[in-house]
Structure formats: C-alpha cells, structure tokens
Design a protein around this motif. Structure first.
Motif, mmCIF file in Angstrom:
data_model
loop_
_atom_site.group_PDB
_atom_site.id
_atom_site.type_symbol
_atom_site.label_atom_id
_atom_site.label_comp_id
_atom_site.label_asym_id
_atom_site.label_seq_id
_atom_site.Cartn_x
_atom_site.Cartn_y
_atom_site.Cartn_z
ATOM 1 N N PHE A 62 5.538 3.338 -9.154
ATOM 2 C CA PHE A 62 5.154 1.999 -8.898
ATOM 3 C C PHE A 62 4.984 1.808 -7.458
ATOM 4 O O PHE A 62 4.143 1.507 -6.729
ATOM 5 C CB PHE A 62 6.128 1.086 -9.433
ATOM 6 C CG PHE A 62 5.631 -0.459 -9.060
ATOM 7 C CD1 PHE A 62 4.388 -1.107 -9.699
ATOM 8 C CD2 PHE A 62 6.336 -1.289 -8.137
ATOM 9 C CE1 PHE A 62 4.215 -2.311 -9.212
ATOM 10 C CE2 PHE A 62 5.996 -2.466 -7.744
ATOM 11 C CZ PHE A 62 4.954 -3.193 -8.212
ATOM 12 N N ASP A 63 6.161 2.162 -6.454
ATOM 13 C CA ASP A 63 6.202 2.194 -4.985
ATOM 14 C C ASP A 63 5.101 3.046 -4.631
ATOM 15 O O ASP A 63 4.320 2.411 -3.656
ATOM 16 C CB ASP A 63 7.470 2.799 -4.725
ATOM 17 C CG ASP A 63 8.754 1.768 -4.872
ATOM 18 O OD1 ASP A 63 8.429 0.595 -5.422
ATOM 19 O OD2 ASP A 63 9.731 2.301 -5.047
ATOM 20 N N VAL A 66 1.827 1.266 -4.963
ATOM 21 C CA VAL A 66 1.552 0.107 -3.978
ATOM 22 C C VAL A 66 1.195 0.651 -2.549
ATOM 23 O O VAL A 66 0.428 0.132 -1.878
ATOM 24 C CB VAL A 66 2.868 -0.842 -4.017
ATOM 25 C CG1 VAL A 66 2.831 -1.961 -3.020
ATOM 26 C CG2 VAL A 66 2.862 -1.629 -5.262
ATOM 27 N N GLY A 69 -2.138 2.028 -2.422
ATOM 28 C CA GLY A 69 -3.315 1.358 -2.978
ATOM 29 C C GLY A 69 -4.243 2.069 -4.114
ATOM 30 O O GLY A 69 -5.294 1.591 -4.210
ATOM 31 N N TYR A 71 -4.104 2.774 -8.367
ATOM 32 C CA TYR A 71 -3.592 2.528 -9.539
ATOM 33 C C TYR A 71 -4.157 3.016 -10.914
ATOM 34 O O TYR A 71 -5.074 2.649 -11.597
ATOM 35 C CB TYR A 71 -3.587 0.851 -9.770
ATOM 36 C CG TYR A 71 -3.040 0.057 -8.517
ATOM 37 C CD1 TYR A 71 -1.714 -0.192 -8.774
ATOM 38 C CD2 TYR A 71 -3.883 -0.173 -7.637
ATOM 39 C CE1 TYR A 71 -1.092 -0.847 -7.786
ATOM 40 C CE2 TYR A 71 -3.119 -0.882 -6.493
ATOM 41 C CZ TYR A 71 -1.725 -1.372 -6.577
ATOM 42 O OH TYR A 71 -1.176 -1.869 -5.492
#
Length: 228
Positions: A62-63, A66, A69, A71
C-alpha cells in the motif's frame, strides 16, 4: 396458507451470507487439502503461502502504491481478497462461524446487497485503517474485519431498539467490548499481531454504514437534511 407442520423449524440463511460462507469455505478447503497432499500434487503444499503472497493485504505494498502513485489491479484487489484467505484451518473456522451467526442476524433485517456492502466495505476500510495507523509489515488476513462490520450493523440494530424502548443505548456496545477484551487478552497471553485494529475499524465502518443502509435509511437522511 401453508400448514405449520410444513414450515422449517430453522430459518434459512440469507442467500448472500450463504454465498460468502461458501466462498470462504471453498478457498480454505482447497488450501487445506493441498497442504495435506490430498489435492494438487506435491506443489500444492505451498498453495497457502502463495495465496498469502498474492492476496493478503500488505501495508508495504500500500505504501509503495501511494508513494509511486500507481494502483495496479493485482494489488488493489488485496483490499477485498484478503477476507477469504486465512492463516490456518482454525483461523478460517472461527471466521466462518462468526460470519454465519452475524450474517444471519443482519441479513434478516438488511437487504442482501446491503449485507454484502457492509461486509466488503468494512473489510476495505479496516485494511485502509490498518495501513494508515500502523507501521507494520505483517500481512492482514482473514474475514474478521468484514465480520466485525456485520457486528457493527447488529450493534446498530440493538442501539436503535434500545432507544425505541427508552433503555440505555450504551448496552448495545457490550458485545464489541467483550470481543475486543478477549482479543487483547489472547494477544497478551499468547502473543498476537495488530490485526485487531482492522477489526475495530471494520466494526465502526459497519455501524456507521447502517444509518444509510437500513431499510428506509436514505429517505430518513434526506428528510433530515431538508429540515435543516
């Protein structure tokens, strides 16, 4: 009219709860049979580890998403897929039993789609909170954040029922209080991960979503907004 003798003494499970349970059981059965060498041949022994690597929710991944940028679907699906992969047969067994119990009580009041939304979105929100609040590399696995979302919906039903008869509504939270106390106790005695954080967040998500998802909930919310 049907004859009383023709009616089943046991109320059937809501279809959406049955479907969720069968999916959970199907995944665990395949992983367990593979680990015993009954299904899939010698390579099946590593199925559970492979499933954890592919489908568990990971704060580290997840980090990475983020920061970069990016996904990709293969990682975004982890927000939901982790709910159906467990560490062991026992881990899955307790999750399945809780899903049946809480899903039945919630599904008898909420619509099928609302019950599904509560389970899935509570899992999503629980995983998101797990990643944002904690700085751990331990993967998040199991149906419990989604089940705790159903517990939140059930608590909402108790909360509204107690309010309707003038009883102290705080009593509705006794179940979640007891469950969290048991989890913390087990963690202190036997050692355990921080996944209880995702469970509590899932509970809160399920409780709050119930205001809108309860039959007639959106209509009451719109009327309240108009009055204001």
């Amino acid at each position: 009219m049907s004859h009383p003798d023709d009616q089943s003494p046991v109320n059937p499970l809501p279809p959406v709860v049955t479907a969720l349970f069968l999916l959970l059981v199907g995944v665990e059965a395949a992983l367990w049979l593979g680990s015993k060498g009954i299904l899939g041949g010698p390579t099946a022994v590593g199925w559970r580890l492979d499933a954890i690597q592919r489908y568990a929710f990971s704060s580290d991944i997840f980090d990475w998403m983020v920061i970069n940028g990016q996904y990709p679907l293969e990682h975004m699906i982890r927000f939901v897929s982790y709910l159906f992969v467990h560490y062991s047969f026992t881990h899955a067994l307790f999750g399945g039993v809780l899903l049946l119990a809480m899903g039945k009580m919630v599904g008898e009041v909420f619509s099928g789609w609302a019950t599904l939304v509560i389970f899935v979105l509570s899992g999503v929100v629980g995983a998101l909170g797990y990643a944002l609040i904690l700085d751990v590399s331990t993967p998040l696995l199991g149906s419990y954040p989604g089940v705790y979302g159903l517990i939140g919906a059930f608590t909402f039903l108790l909360w509204t029922s107690l309010g309707a008869v003038g009883e102290p509504q705080v009593r509705a939270f006794s179940l979640i209080g007891m469950l969290v106390a048991i989890q913390l106790g087990f963690s202190l005695v036997f050692g355990g991960g921080p996944d209880w954080v995702a469970d509590v967040i899932g509970f809160g998500a399920g409780f709050l979503m119930s205001f809108a998802l309860i039959p007639g909930g959106w209509q009451r919310i719109r009327e309240k907004i108009r009055r204001q």
